[in-house]
Design a protein around this motif. Structure first.
Motif, PDB file in Angstrom:
ATOM      1  N   UNK A   7      11.169   8.117  -1.996  1.00  0.00           N
ATOM      2  CA  UNK A   7       9.896   8.596  -1.427  1.00  0.00           C
ATOM      3  C   UNK A   7       9.416   9.820  -2.211  1.00  0.00           C
ATOM      4  N   UNK A   8       8.103   9.901  -2.412  1.00  0.00           N
ATOM      5  CA  UNK A   8       7.527  10.965  -3.240  1.00  0.00           C
ATOM      6  C   UNK A   8       7.174  12.163  -2.362  1.00  0.00           C
ATOM      7  N   UNK A  25       5.236   8.065   0.453  1.00  0.00           N
ATOM      8  CA  UNK A  25       5.003   9.464   0.080  1.00  0.00           C
ATOM      9  C   UNK A  25       5.193  10.285   1.354  1.00  0.00           C
ATOM     10  N   UNK A  26       5.562  11.562   1.220  1.00  0.00           N
ATOM     11  CA  UNK A  26       5.747  12.346   2.441  1.00  0.00           C
ATOM     12  C   UNK A  26       5.507  13.819   2.195  1.00  0.00           C
ATOM     13  N   UNK A  31       0.839  -1.212   0.000  1.00  0.00           N
ATOM     14  CA  UNK A  31       0.000   0.000   0.000  1.00  0.00           C
ATOM     15  C   UNK A  31       0.874   1.262   0.000  1.00  0.00           C
ATOM     16  N   UNK A  32       0.209   2.379  -0.212  1.00  0.00           N
ATOM     17  CA  UNK A  32       0.915   3.673  -0.180  1.00  0.00           C
ATOM     18  C   UNK A  32       0.833   4.264   1.215  1.00  0.00           C
ATOM     19  N   UNK A  44      -2.439  17.316  -0.809  1.00  0.00           N
ATOM     20  CA  UNK A  44      -1.945  16.466  -1.897  1.00  0.00           C
ATOM     21  C   UNK A  44      -1.513  15.104  -1.369  1.00  0.00           C
ATOM     22  N   UNK A  45      -0.839  15.103  -0.220  1.00  0.00           N
ATOM     23  CA  UNK A  45      -0.377  13.833   0.363  1.00  0.00           C
ATOM     24  C   UNK A  45      -1.565  12.926   0.698  1.00  0.00           C
ATOM     25  N   UNK A  46      -2.534  13.497   1.414  1.00  0.00           N
ATOM     26  CA  UNK A  46      -3.650  12.673   1.901  1.00  0.00           C
ATOM     27  C   UNK A  46      -4.473  12.091   0.739  1.00  0.00           C
TER      28      UNK A  46
END
Ligand code: 8YV
Length: 321
Positions: free
Chosen positions: A191-192, A176-177, A150-151, A199-201
């Motif tokens: 990591x993105x 992602x962070x 998962x992300x 945007x992250x959520x």
């Protein structure tokens, strides 16, 4: 009378830390481990060159204003310092240190435990066995959400966040962070970066809070930011309870907007929020982030390293102000 500095350790710490402190300092110890009030902290300052405190001791503006001139340094036995008014301490010329790095592994372990526990319904399963209600097995029973692949969205890719990312990669998670600035490529390890939590959520299935609490991010998890999360997302907090509007989180867990939450920190500590106890999709712990034998000793050593440097006339490694 000894000319060794007088150090007050405001909570009961593991024996090796107290033993080491006793070699270099005249110690005052809190015999019954109660949380010192502001007045008690002020009283201690009249008899202390240094305080070693935990996040449970609140150094508000008023408390700091009434500290004795004798007090020269506050060595926090914590990485978070949101319980200290740093501006007020700076204005009084009191040096402040914390204990970064040494608790990152332990805290990341708890973040992963909460993520897995929330996703795989560990609380409900545990309850079923303890209550003797596991009377049959069924393929449809207690289906959780798979974490592997998962992300994961990490808010605050500092020391703890980076360890969480590393451990989560062991579950083939895509990281992602969101941070003030993107990390250097070699640190980001693929990591993105996202400039905003919105945007992250929107991009991730699971979220881990790993940022310090500041005046700017109080209740950053609220009705609006929860709305940005994907339906059925999982939320984990090992940072600070004050980052979360708990009423909004509870609503989202009740409605199914969020599938589950893993919580180690709460707005009110100790005690937590009793409303979470009625939600079977919450897996929670009483602020155990850094609570391993190894880390508790390492935190004490780090705090003492800072004090030793200060009293030797050197710059403490973890000086904040
Ligand atoms: C500690 C923490 O247990 O270091 C921190 O900021 O939140 C905890 O993991 C606690 O602060 C000890 O004072």
């Amino acid at each position: 009378m000894s000319d060794r500095p007088r150090l007050s350790i405001t909570r009961e710490l593991v024996a090796p830390v107290v033993d080491r402190a006793a070699q270099s300092y005249e110690l005052w110890l809190n015999d019954d481990d109660h949380v010192l009030t502001g007045d008690e902290l002020i009283a201690r300052s009249h008899d202390s060159d240094a305080l070693m405190i935990c996040h449970s001791e609140i150094l508000s503006k008023d408390v700091v204003a009434n500290f004795s001139d004798r007090l020269k340094i506050v060595a926090n036995y914590s990485v978070g310092v949101d319980h200290c008014d740093l501006d007020a301490l700076k204005a009084r010329g009191i040096v402040v240190t914390n204990t970064p790095d040494v608790l990152s592994d332990a805290t990341a372990e708890i973040a992963l435990l909460l993520l897995l526990g929330a996703a795989r319904r560990a609380y409900e399963g545990d309850q079923m066995l303890r209550q003797g209600t596991w009377t049959h097995w069924a393929p449809s029973q207690m289906n959780g959400i798979q974490v592997t692949g998962k992300r994961l969205g990490i808010v605050g890719m500092g020391r703890v966040g980076q360890v969480v990312a590393r451990r989560a990669r062991g579950f083939d998670m895509e990281i992602h962070y969101c941070n003030r600035r993107p990390l250097p490529t070699e640190v980001a390890e693929g990591a993105v970066f996202h400039e905003s939590i919105e945007s992250l959520f929107q991009a991730v299935d699971m979220i881990s809070l790993n940022c310090p609490a500041t005046a700017d991010n109080e209740r950053m998890i609220n009705a609006q930011s929860i709305e940005w999360m994907r339906d059925g997302a999982i939320f984990v907090n090992t940072a600070r309870g004050r980052l979360v509007d708990e009423a909004a989180l509870i609503k989202a867990l009740q409605s199914g907007k969020l599938a589950a939450a893993g919580l180690d920190v709460f707005q009110t500590e100790p005690g937590g929020n009793p409303a979470f106890a009625n939600l079977s999709n919450v897996f929670m712990l009483p602020h155990l982030g850094s609570s391993t034998r190894e880390t508790r000793k390492a935190m004490g050593d780090r705090a003492l390293d800072n004090l030793d440097a200060f009293f030797a006339g050197q710059e403490p490694l973890d000086r904040l102000v």
